[in-house]
Design an enzyme around this catalytic site. Structure first.
Site, PDB file in Angstrom:
ATOM      1  N   GLU A 177      -4.460  -7.499   7.359  1.00 43.43           N
ATOM      2  CA  GLU A 177      -5.864  -7.089   7.376  1.00 43.43           C
ATOM      3  C   GLU A 177      -6.619  -7.974   8.360  1.00 43.43           C
ATOM      4  O   GLU A 177      -6.436  -9.184   8.395  1.00 43.43           O
ATOM      5  CB  GLU A 177      -6.467  -7.174   5.968  1.00 43.43           C
ATOM      6  CG  GLU A 177      -5.861  -6.130   5.041  1.00 43.43           C
ATOM      7  CD  GLU A 177      -6.647  -5.925   3.763  1.00 43.43           C
ATOM      8  OE1 GLU A 177      -7.886  -6.051   3.780  1.00 43.43           O
ATOM      9  OE2 GLU A 177      -6.020  -5.626   2.739  1.00 43.43           O
ATOM     10  N   LYS A 198       9.855  -5.490   3.728  1.00 39.24           N
ATOM     11  CA  LYS A 198       8.444  -5.817   3.489  1.00 39.24           C
ATOM     12  C   LYS A 198       8.283  -6.758   2.292  1.00 39.24           C
ATOM     13  O   LYS A 198       7.564  -7.757   2.358  1.00 39.24           O
ATOM     14  CB  LYS A 198       7.642  -4.521   3.265  1.00 39.24           C
ATOM     15  CG  LYS A 198       6.157  -4.718   2.902  1.00 39.24           C
ATOM     16  CD  LYS A 198       5.367  -5.321   4.049  1.00 39.24           C
ATOM     17  CE  LYS A 198       3.931  -5.658   3.675  1.00 39.24           C
ATOM     18  NZ  LYS A 198       3.067  -4.526   3.466  1.00 39.24           N
ATOM     19  N   CYS A 244      -1.857  -6.776  -1.426  1.00 35.07           N
ATOM     20  CA  CYS A 244      -0.420  -6.724  -1.106  1.00 35.07           C
ATOM     21  C   CYS A 244       0.392  -7.843  -1.734  1.00 35.07           C
ATOM     22  O   CYS A 244       1.224  -7.587  -2.604  1.00 35.07           O
ATOM     23  CB  CYS A 244      -0.219  -6.729   0.410  1.00 35.07           C
ATOM     24  SG  CYS A 244      -0.665  -5.162   1.173  1.00 35.07           S
TER      25      CYS A 244
END
Length: 447
Positions: free
Chosen positions: A163, A215, A271
């Protein structure tokens, strides 16, 4: 013939991916099930703050004067099925209520809605962060539901957006990972990413499970690094050491590196916390839970930091009650250059102090509207100076550049007591002390 791309889910990941695909020269159709979101995007407006994203959208959204017209939005699944050669699924995978596991309902719903409209050869590409093993299950469901049968293929292409840097991370990724089962799927994805690969982005081809694990593994490693330096800050507090100097010294070791070694109140956001918890939950389901027990301690260290900042504030106010004390909080978002307040350590600390009787006033350059929705009972101010007016203690909890550039002398004229607690180790202690402030940071000497 040029590939046509669809993007399903136009939240933070999807809106960025759709705009970036248009920037790379593709015709793009974005789909969402929320009408308000689609209306906003058609006007070239984004539902979140992300530097550079709105400008990129306006450059490509059809109907906006001067745009390329390469990007359109719809709510019609049939239109998406007919339009696309490659369909990117970018929907949310939040943490389930009351447990660590990942909520796959949005991903499942997207596949159930899209598949019946795939009449010709198509590649569906998952970008959402999912538990390992999901792609295998979804590939079977896709072949079962799509009229095209096995010509409707699946690939997995995890996202690595930060972000505040999402546009750059999509157009110039530090790596592109694709989990594929056929040469055709790999060829199509190489075509999609021709431009970044030509500019040097590594293209890593894997199987489904590895692509799904990349991820969560990356996020687990980053979380470990952050919690490690925060654990060292606790030891420094006890031993009288300086965690900032410690981080500088170990950061010179190229095996360790300097990044993510700034001690503070820990990580948050949409996240890292939910991804490491979902990873633990999935490892347990696979019978590999012992491999990830260390993540439980990583999570624990991280959450402990918030309570420690509250106690540091209490100590700064004389060690008693927060009742009747005015506390200024600089920062509401979980990180700078974002308006995201999901699981924000800054807001969590502000909320805890408020619940204990403190009069808390918050200021954040971009996160005010979201913070007010989440914590309507806190006080809010329109500037840093307004937030600190009459404060008995100032807490710096999100490392916005605006806060690093504040003039402590000007701020000092507005407060009741010149006491600043730097929850991000980002302010210059000497500058603040010269302006007459008592400066405290986690894991650092008081003088």
């Amino acid at each position: 013939m040029a590939l046509k791309i669809t993007v399903i889910g136009t939240g933070y990941l999807g809106a960025t991916h759709a705009a970036a695909m248009a920037e790379l020269g593709f015709e793009v159709l974005g789909l969402d099930v929320v009408a308000e979101k689609i209306d906003m995007l058609r006007r070239g407006e984004v539902p979140m703050y992300e530097p550079g994203l709105e400008e990129l959208l306006r450059k490509h959204v059809a109907g906006i004067e001067g745009s390329t017209g390469r990007l359109r939005f719809t709510m019609d699944w049939a239109e998406v099925g007919e339009f696309g050669d490659v369909h990117f699924v970018c929907v949310n995978t939040p943490q389930k209520h009351g447990e660590y596991a990942c909520d796959m309902s949005y991903v499942d719903a997207a596949f159930e809605s899209l598949a019946p409209h795939l009449h010709g050869a198509a590649l569906v590409v998952g970008k959402s962060t999912v538990p390992v093993g999901s792609a295998e299950r979804l590939a079977a469901r896709l072949a079962e539901l799509a009229p095209a049968g096995e010509d409707a293929e699946l690939a997995w292409n995890p996202e690595f957006l930060r972000e505040g840097f999402a546009v750059n991370d999509t157009l110039h990724p530090d790596r592109i990972v694709v989990g594929v089962r056929s040469e055709r799927a790999e060829k199509l994805l190489r075509e999609v990413y021709t431009t970044p690969v030509a500019k040097g982005s590594p293209f890593v081809v894997t199987d489904f499970p590895t692509a799904e694990l990349v991820k969560t593994s990356a996020n687990s490693f980053l979380a470990t690094k952050i919690s490690f330096i925060n654990a060292m800050a606790e030891v420094c507090e006890a031993a009288g050491g300086d965690v900032a100097k410690l981080a500088e010294a170990i950061g010179h070791d190229e095996r360790i590196g300097k990044k993510f070694l700034r001690a503070g109140i820990g990580f948050g956001g949409g996240c890292l916390p939910k991804d490491i918890r979902a990873f633990m939950a999935r490892a347990g389901e696979l019978g590999a839970d012992q491999a990830l027990t260390f993540l439980r301690e990583i999570d624990s260290i991280n959450m402990r930091r918030r309570g420690q900042m509250v106690e540091m504030a209490r100590e700064a106010l004389g060690g008693g009650s927060f009742l009747g004390k005015r506390v200024a909080v600089l920062g509401a978002t979980f990180k700078p250059d974002s308006d995201d307040v999901r699981d924000s350590p800054a807001l969590n600390v502000a909320g805890q102090i408020h619940l204990q009787g403190g009069q808390v006033t918050v200021y954040d350059p971009k996160g005010m509207a979201n913070a007010k929705r989440l914590f309507p009972t806190l006080g809010y101010a329109g500037s840093a100076v307004e937030a600190v007016r009459g404060a008995d203690v100032v807490l710096h909890l999100t490392e916005w550049r605006e806060f690093r550039e504040l003039d402590p002398t000007v701020l000092g004229e507005a407060v009741t007591a010149r006491v600043v607690l730097d929850g991000r180790n980002a302010l210059d202690p000497e500058v603040w002390r010269r302006a007459g402030w008592t400066y405290r940071a986690m894991g650092r000497p008081t003088a």
